[in-house]
Scaffold this active site. Structure first.
Site, PDB file in Angstrom:
ATOM      1  N   LYS A 142     -12.341   5.623   8.660  1.00 22.73           N
ATOM      2  CA  LYS A 142     -12.093   4.537   9.239  1.00 22.73           C
ATOM      3  C   LYS A 142     -12.895   4.093   9.404  1.00 22.73           C
ATOM      4  O   LYS A 142     -14.031   3.607  10.203  1.00 22.73           O
ATOM      5  CB  LYS A 142     -11.174   4.456  10.856  1.00 22.73           C
ATOM      6  CG  LYS A 142     -10.549   3.214  12.062  1.00 22.73           C
ATOM      7  CD  LYS A 142      -9.583   3.358  13.214  1.00 22.73           C
ATOM      8  CE  LYS A 142      -9.411   2.130  13.792  1.00 22.73           C
ATOM      9  NZ  LYS A 142      -8.456   1.439  12.672  1.00 22.73           N
ATOM     10  N   GLY A 180       0.975  -1.615  -0.196  1.00 16.92           N
ATOM     11  CA  GLY A 180      -0.293   0.525  -0.353  1.00 16.92           C
ATOM     12  C   GLY A 180       0.706   1.006  -0.443  1.00 16.92           C
ATOM     13  O   GLY A 180       0.739   2.511   0.874  1.00 16.92           O
ATOM     14  N   HIS A 190     -11.484   7.638  16.553  1.00 17.16           N
ATOM     15  CA  HIS A 190     -10.212   8.120  14.886  1.00 17.16           C
ATOM     16  C   HIS A 190     -10.653   8.959  14.139  1.00 17.16           C
ATOM     17  O   HIS A 190     -12.082   8.680  15.047  1.00 17.16           O
ATOM     18  CB  HIS A 190     -10.640   6.327  14.528  1.00 17.16           C
ATOM     19  CG  HIS A 190      -9.676   6.283  15.716  1.00 17.16           C
ATOM     20  ND1 HIS A 190      -8.998   5.006  16.512  1.00 17.16           N
ATOM     21  CD2 HIS A 190      -7.378   5.698  14.634  1.00 17.16           C
ATOM     22  CE1 HIS A 190      -8.213   4.568  17.150  1.00 17.16           C
ATOM     23  NE2 HIS A 190      -6.687   4.577  16.013  1.00 17.16           N
ATOM     24  N   ALA A 208       1.461   3.718  -1.565  1.00 22.43           N
ATOM     25  CA  ALA A 208       0.256   5.349  -2.170  1.00 22.43           C
ATOM     26  C   ALA A 208      -0.324   5.396  -1.375  1.00 22.43           C
ATOM     27  O   ALA A 208      -0.907   7.353  -1.047  1.00 22.43           O
ATOM     28  CB  ALA A 208       0.225   4.797  -3.528  1.00 22.43           C
ATOM     29  N   GLY A 209      -1.127   4.386  -0.253  1.00 18.67           N
ATOM     30  CA  GLY A 209      -1.980   5.160   0.667  1.00 18.67           C
ATOM     31  C   GLY A 209      -1.583   6.060   2.211  1.00 18.67           C
ATOM     32  O   GLY A 209      -0.083   5.984   2.289  1.00 18.67           O
ATOM     33  N   ARG A 210      -2.354   6.961   2.218  1.00 19.07           N
ATOM     34  CA  ARG A 210      -1.648   7.794   3.101  1.00 19.07           C
ATOM     35  C   ARG A 210      -0.052   6.817   4.368  1.00 19.07           C
ATOM     36  O   ARG A 210       0.517   7.729   5.088  1.00 19.07           O
ATOM     37  CB  ARG A 210      -2.396   8.346   4.742  1.00 19.07           C
ATOM     38  CG  ARG A 210      -1.664   8.653   5.740  1.00 19.07           C
ATOM     39  CD  ARG A 210      -3.014  10.425   6.544  1.00 19.07           C
ATOM     40  NE  ARG A 210      -4.004   9.436   6.252  1.00 19.07           N
ATOM     41  CZ  ARG A 210      -5.059  10.483   6.766  1.00 19.07           C
ATOM     42  NH1 ARG A 210      -4.676  11.630   7.068  1.00 19.07           N
ATOM     43  NH2 ARG A 210      -6.038   9.802   6.454  1.00 19.07           N
TER      44      ARG A 210
END
Length: 290
Positions: free
Chosen positions: A167, A16, A163, A18-20
């Site tokens: 999420k 992953g 959160h 490219a995700g945060r």
């Protein structure tokens, strides 16, 4: 010359990217001096035309995201995965065809059946799995276990977590990890003590149970509180994450620790020395950690 052409014997591949969280993991690995050998992204998500070092705000590595974990981990010895349960399990199956020996899992929201799949994978890989990789949270877990054991069943236990609105799983893996610790402190397992959500006219709190409350709002990184209440006083232990990098930093610590370990399922207690883990193998199995 790319990093894959100039890597050491120890390099990581990251899911992953490219995700945060993936970008944070790449940045922390590079900042710690690790070689990043590859990274994946889900089909259709991308961007697949950008360098993963650039995506992380670091130097160009000459490596772009791919969809195949086998290709991403071809030159890696440790896999780091903070994605989703189905993707993590698919990667574990694919990694059997690579030279990866260590795995760091920060994915949360696994079902009981999926947890058993991870248990089986631990016969081949050394896996560090945790619901949260921050030092503070893992110390909070240890303190929760101690408090639950010392205060006894006359004290109610309530866990509150907050959160960001994006999420998807609830309660968080960290909240469940804290619930496991509280149940363990009372000599039980969370499945036997967990209270259902308080909702409706017949939702009176049952003595001895562990309750959970969930909030989703804004861009909150993570807040967790464990409260112990008697008729005369309340004790609350709280942790607040101020920077997402804290989770990536802990995952990189775990990646450094897990390389060369014997197959087995480990936790951050092992990485931080809180469980008295030895070189011979994993400490006693954690209760539903993650």
């Amino acid at each position: 010359m790319t990093d894959t052409e100039n890597q050491s014997d120890f390099s990581v591949a990251i899911a992953g990217v490219a995700g945060r969280m993936g970008r944070q993991l790449v940045a922390s690995a590079l900042d710690a001096g690790l070689s990043v050998a590859g990274g994946t992204e889900a089909p259709g998500k991308g961007p697949f035309d950008r360098d993963i070092g650039e995506l992380a705000g670091r130097r160009i590595l000459g490596i772009r995201p791919v969809t195949d974990p086998v290709a991403a981990a071809a030159d890696a010895s440790v896999w780091i995965d903070f994605t989703r349960p189905e993707a993590t399990l698919a990667a574990l199956d694919a990694l059997k065809h690579t030279r990866v020996s260590g795995v760091v899992i920060g994915t949360t929201g696994f079902s009981a059946a999926q947890e058993r799949e991870i248990d089986r994978a631990a016969a081949q890989f050394a896996i560090v799995k945790a619901g949260n990789f921050s030092l503070g949270i893992n110390l909070l877990q240890a303190l929760t276990r101690i408090a639950a054991g010392r205060l006894g069943e006359g004290w109610d236990i309530e866990i509150l977590e907050t959160h960001h609105r994006r999420k998807v799983d609830a309660p968080s893996g960290t909240a469940l990890m804290l619930g496991d610790a509280a149940a363990e402190g009372r000599g039980s397992v969370l499945d036997d003590l967990r209270s259902p959500p308080y909702d409706g006219p017949d939702s009176e709190r049952q003595a001895g149970q562990i309750g959970f409350s969930v909030r989703r709002m804004g861009d909150v990184i993570g807040e967790h509180s464990v409260s112990f209440g008697s008729d005369m006083e309340i004790l609350t232990l709280t942790h607040t994450a101020l920077d997402r990098q804290v989770f990536a930093h802990g995952a990189v610590q775990a990646a450094n620790w897990v390389k060369g370990r014997k197959p087995g399922l480990y936790g951050m207690d092992d990485v931080l020395g809180l469980a008295g883990a030895s070189e011979a193998g994993p400490a006693e199995q954690r209760l539903n950690q993650g």
